[in-house]
Design an enzyme around this catalytic site. Structure first.
Site, PDB file in Angstrom:
ATOM      1  N   ASP A   1      -8.756   3.578  -2.604  1.00  0.00           N
ATOM      2  CA  ASP A   1      -9.906   4.010  -1.798  1.00  0.00           C
ATOM      3  C   ASP A   1     -11.184   4.443  -2.261  1.00  0.00           C
ATOM      4  O   ASP A   1     -11.248   5.890  -2.448  1.00  0.00           O
ATOM      5  CB  ASP A   1      -9.370   5.073  -0.684  1.00  0.00           C
TER       6      ASP A   1
ATOM      7  N   GLU B   1       2.485   5.014  -3.876  1.00  0.00           N
ATOM      8  CA  GLU B   1       2.636   5.941  -5.051  1.00  0.00           C
ATOM      9  C   GLU B   1       3.877   6.855  -5.279  1.00  0.00           C
ATOM     10  O   GLU B   1       4.340   7.109  -6.138  1.00  0.00           O
ATOM     11  CB  GLU B   1       1.582   7.126  -4.800  1.00  0.00           C
TER      12      GLU B   1
ATOM     13  N   ASP C   1       0.915  -1.267  -0.128  1.00  0.00           N
ATOM     14  CA  ASP C   1       0.040  -0.114  -0.077  1.00  0.00           C
ATOM     15  C   ASP C   1       0.946   1.332   0.124  1.00  0.00           C
ATOM     16  O   ASP C   1       1.946   1.202   0.120  1.00  0.00           O
ATOM     17  CB  ASP C   1      -0.900   0.038   1.265  1.00  0.00           C
TER      18      ASP C   1
HETATM   19  O1  MIG Z   1      -3.938   5.988   4.626  1.00  0.00           O
HETATM   20  O2  MIG Z   1      -3.663   0.757   5.631  1.00  0.00           O
HETATM   21  O3  MIG Z   1      -5.738   2.179   0.384  1.00  0.00           O
HETATM   22  O4  MIG Z   1      -6.765  -0.176   1.430  1.00  0.00           O
HETATM   23  O5  MIG Z   1      -6.782  -0.180   4.373  1.00  0.00           O
HETATM   24  C1  MIG Z   1      -4.724   4.731   4.681  1.00  0.00           C
HETATM   25  C2  MIG Z   1      -4.819   1.565   5.843  1.00  0.00           C
HETATM   26  C3  MIG Z   1      -3.845   3.556   4.422  1.00  0.00           C
HETATM   27  C4  MIG Z   1      -4.915   2.805   2.247  1.00  0.00           C
HETATM   28  C5  MIG Z   1      -5.403   1.701   1.670  1.00  0.00           C
HETATM   29  C6  MIG Z   1      -6.281   0.899   2.402  1.00  0.00           C
HETATM   30  C7  MIG Z   1      -5.987   0.562   3.464  1.00  0.00           C
HETATM   31  C8  MIG Z   1      -5.149   1.708   4.511  1.00  0.00           C
HETATM   32  N1  MIG Z   1      -4.452   2.387   3.731  1.00  0.00           N
END
Ligand code: MIG
Length: 800
Positions: A483, A408, A405
């Protein structure tokens, strides 16, 4: 943004006349009077690369996206010089290069224009950063349509839009919001039913303008790097996608369980809560194969650590979950907490593996653990180190998959939500700034993660899922769309994104079912599950901020709908696995938007809701509350309504009933659809028989395939698979099913249970490999229209 009339006054530079020309095998170079070099490389008869240098000078040739395994080679190449142009002829296309302007035009062999330059290559020197802003403009004939470009949450046909590629963490993004998490600078153009593709392999921020600025022009440009694009000729759209996917790489087969249903939430903890959720799935008999641990499993959000209060003995827990058929998947983010007591941090500091700012300090940014540094995944040594960090999680604890995650990369509380432009990257020995490495960072993280998980899972297969991706990421990882929000509009978006990702070479994608932000109604959740089971990646996930999102939180009716549809997915696993194999083997997109399924029918060109799952199942989601059905377009040909078995002729719009417990679903006539029994998880049951649903068709042969293997591991690479090629021929009083089998894997079942749907006659006689068998011996069931036959026949006759 600049307009055309202003363009030439805005410092744009254009190539001058061609002054010299040379050819070295597959490379043809044209040099202009003002130092532009166009290098055309012929990769295949229908795949060409166009690369432009200014000042007589190409950059070092390096790409993260291009796969080494792609097919290369051509049968014909003729280059000729004429008075005002050069012509390049391959077995599939002809390219004309204008001597005065360096403009190019590409034709098919019948002389139709497929794609031609408007102004062609032009550029602007970047005063701020050095180098060029490189630009390309192409003529866009009226009626041309555009598709592709990854995760754009906008109408499938991109005509009239301007879009940007710059990987961005867009929490609760909206329809038409741009850019999102992924950068896939590949589009498909189609004019007069002939399709071609363009892949602009440039990792800087890129833009694509499809007749937005100027009605008859499509253009693309980048804030640095080279004008470097690949052209793929179809004319068949699926072939454009398979050629692009061949160039940028295909995935390995995932373990079969990864095609099952996954359950996720931010976050399930402590251990007791995880077990409550998994047991409830078993108690309610909703199949499920994977359970996710989001960031709270870690100790203070430090990657590769466990919170011992919530998870005192992760190894035992993971083993107990595995005994109940659940694979544990854990999240790993890129940010490494600045903490001198933390081994990962200390190692990276010692080895000098963190990204640095231009003037030397480390790139510091706030994410979940607080202040962090970030590994430079574009450094091969860093990737190797990162891969080894997975030893404990995978090898010792037994985790089966890793979720990447925030790659980016996302940074909190800063205006651009990411690294500043000046951050330095290794870029595999091509040092550069973040402007160039940004869009590829997430893919290199997923790649390093894949290497690690694969190394320690071996001989089993790894499973990786990523949020950010660039072209080529499909070689390493699956992905989800980030998200989203629990709204009906987002159900529409999820449908578009899954189809678009499939057309963009990344089929193994799904959305957060039910929506990540906010909370769905039971009805919305049910409609989303009905769509989600037809996406290659199928997972419910939510932020957990507004209540729970397990199926049972919506009441009994939704539990029943969820069970019904997830069970259907499990029955269809051999079908789904076969379509994954076709994707892995030939780059064939798993989901086929109608335009890709039948581009010659202009009714499909602006369609976005309906799609074909694999080759033979047509799906169309219900996207509104209180619906009892919907109007939809059934593509040409004939289909069976999966639920009612009614036979319908395609080629027109129709109303289709769909109460809350169904979704419009059709099977192509002549199809043979393989099914397994419902299992609560992959491998729960011994498969005693393969069910084959045979949908009668009068006339031409229809081919169906079933690919099976050990469902995990790499034996299939050595030929240990079982590929059944069925061909169906239907006559008025007889049907013939021929089977051709390849591969050395022996399936565990001995028989097929064949069910006939739409058979226009009463079965009187059955011949297996030219021998008449008694109807008793094959358990003929007249009411159910089923027979049971040995699995290895080569020809089956069913006679009236
Ligand atoms: O700033 O890890 O897209 O799937 O549950 C949020 C917590 C960080 C974003 C991800 C989401 C995940 C969440 N993450």
């Amino acid at each position: 943004m600049i307009t055309n009339t202003e363009l030439e006054h805005k410092g744009n530079l254009f190539p001058g006349k061609i002054t010299s020309f040379s050819q070295h095998v597959d490379k043809i170079n044209f040099t202009t009077e003002n130092g532009v070099i166009l290098q055309i490389t012929v990769l295949r008869g229908s795949v060409l690369r166009f690369r432009y240098a200014t000042d007589y000078n190409f950059e070092k040739d390096f790409s993260y996206a291009i796969s080494e395994d792609g097919a290369r080679g051509y049968s014909k190449l003729e280059v000729e010089e004429h008075d005002s142009e050069y012509s390049i002829l391959t077995a599939r296309i002809k390219v004309i290069v204008n001597k005065q302007t360096l403009n190019i035009a590409i034709y098919d062999l019948e002389g139709n224009v497929i794609c031609k330059d408007d102004w062609g290559f032009h550029w602007e020197q970047s005063y701020e950063y050095g180098g060029n802003i490189v630009k390309m403009s192409k003529s866009a004939p009226q009626g041309e349509c555009y598709y592709g470009l990854g995760d754009k949450p906008t109408h499938l046909n991109l005509k009239g839009k301007r879009l940007e590629n710059w990987a961005t963490d867009q929490y609760a993004f909206g329809k038409d919001q741009d850019p999102l998490y992924k950068s896939v600078p590949f589009y498909i153009g189609m004019y007069e039913e002939k399709a071609y593709g363009i892949f602009f392999d440039n990792t800087f921020k890129t833009y694509f303008d499809f007749c937005h600025e100027r009605r008859n022009v499509t253009s693309f440009w980048a804030q640095g790097g080279e004008m470097n694009y690949y052209f793929f000729y179809g004319p068949n759209m699926q072939e454009v996608v398979t050629r692009y996917t061949d160039l940028t790489g295909k995935p390995e087969l995932p373990p079969l369980w990864a095609l099952g249903y996954h359950q996720c939430k931010w976050s399930y903890y402590p251990e007791q809560k995880v077990k409550e959720v998994t047991s409830k799935f078993r108690a309610l008999e909703i199949p499920c194969d994977a359970i996710y641990l989001d960031i709270d499993y870690m100790e203070g959000f430090r990657c590769f650590t466990w919170n011992k209060e919530y998870f005192p003995d992760p190894k035992r827990m993971v083993k107990e979950l595995a005994e109940d058929g659940f694979k544990t998947i854990v999240i790993i983010d890129p940010g490494i907490k600045i903490d001198d007591e933390y081994w990962v941090y200390k190692e990276a500091i010692e080895k000098d593996y963190f990204c640095k700012r231009a003037d030397g300090p480390y790139m510091r940014g706030k994410v979940w653990p607080g202040e962090c540094f970030f590994p430079d995944f574009t450094n091969p040594d860093v990737r190797e180190w990162w891969a080894d960090l997975f030893k404990e999680i995978i090898d010792e604890i037994g985790v089966k998959g890793v979720w990447n995650d925030m790659n980016e990369p996302a940074v909190m509380e800063v205006p651009g939500k990411t690294f500043p432009d000046d951050v330095r990257h290794n870029y595999d020995g091509n040092p550069c700034s973040h402007r160039k490495a940004h869009n590829i960072y997430g893919t290199q993280m997923a790649r390093a993660t894949y290497e690690g998980v694969k190394k320690f899972s071996y001989p089993k297969r790894p499973f990786i899922i990523t949020r950010s991706a660039y072209s080529g990421a499909q070689r390493y990882t699956s992905s989800w769309t980030g998200d989203n929000v629990a709204t009906w509009e987002h159900l529409w978006i999820a449908n578009i994104q899954a189809q678009r990702m499939s057309m963009s070479g990344m089929s193994f994608t799904g959305s957060d079912i039910g929506g990540f932000a906010e909370h769905p109604t039971g009805e919305l959740y049910a409609r989303w599950i009905q769509l989600g089971v037809f996406h290659p990646f199928c997972r419910t996930h939510s932020s957990g901020d507004h209540g729970n999102q397990e199926p049972w939180t919506f009441g009994d009716e939704v539990v029943d709908v969820t069970r019904k549809f997830v069970s259907l997915r499990y029955q269809l696993l051999p079908y789904l696995y076969t379509m994954f194999w076709e994707y892995a083997e030939d780059g064939i997109p798993m989901l086929k938007p109608l335009v890709l399924f039948d581009q010659e029918d202009c009714q499909t060109h602006y369609r976005a809701d309906e799609f074909v799952f694999g080759n033979q199942i047509l799906v169309c989601p219900i996207q509104e509350p209180n619906a009892k059905g919907r109007r939809m377009y059934i593509p040409r040909g004939s289909w069976y309504n999966y639920w009612t078995r009614e036979y319908v002729k395609g080629g027109m719009e129709q109303w289709v009933d769909a109460d809350l417990d169904t979704i419009p679903l059709f099977v192509k006539d002549g199809a043979i659809i393989p099914k397994y029994p419902v299992q609560q998880y992959v491998g729960e049951k011994k498969i005693e028989e393969l069910k084959l649903e045979v949908y009668y068709k009068l006339g031409n042969k229809e081919v169906s395939k079933v690919f099976e293997d050990a469902q995990d591991g790499y034996d299939y690479v050595k030929g240990r698979y079982c590929l059944r090629n069925f061909s169906f021929t239907g006559k008025e009083n007889e049907i013939i099913i021929q089977q051709h089998k390849t591969g050395t894997y022996v399936t565990e079942y001995e028989v097929f249970k064949i069910e006939f749907i739409g058979l226009p006659f009463v079965i009187k006689e059955v011949e297996i490999d030219n021998v008449i068998v008694s109807l008793d011996s094959i358990q003929f069931n007249k009411k159910e229209q089923t027979i049971v036959v040995p699995k290895d026949f080569t020809e089956l006759h069913i006679i009236a």
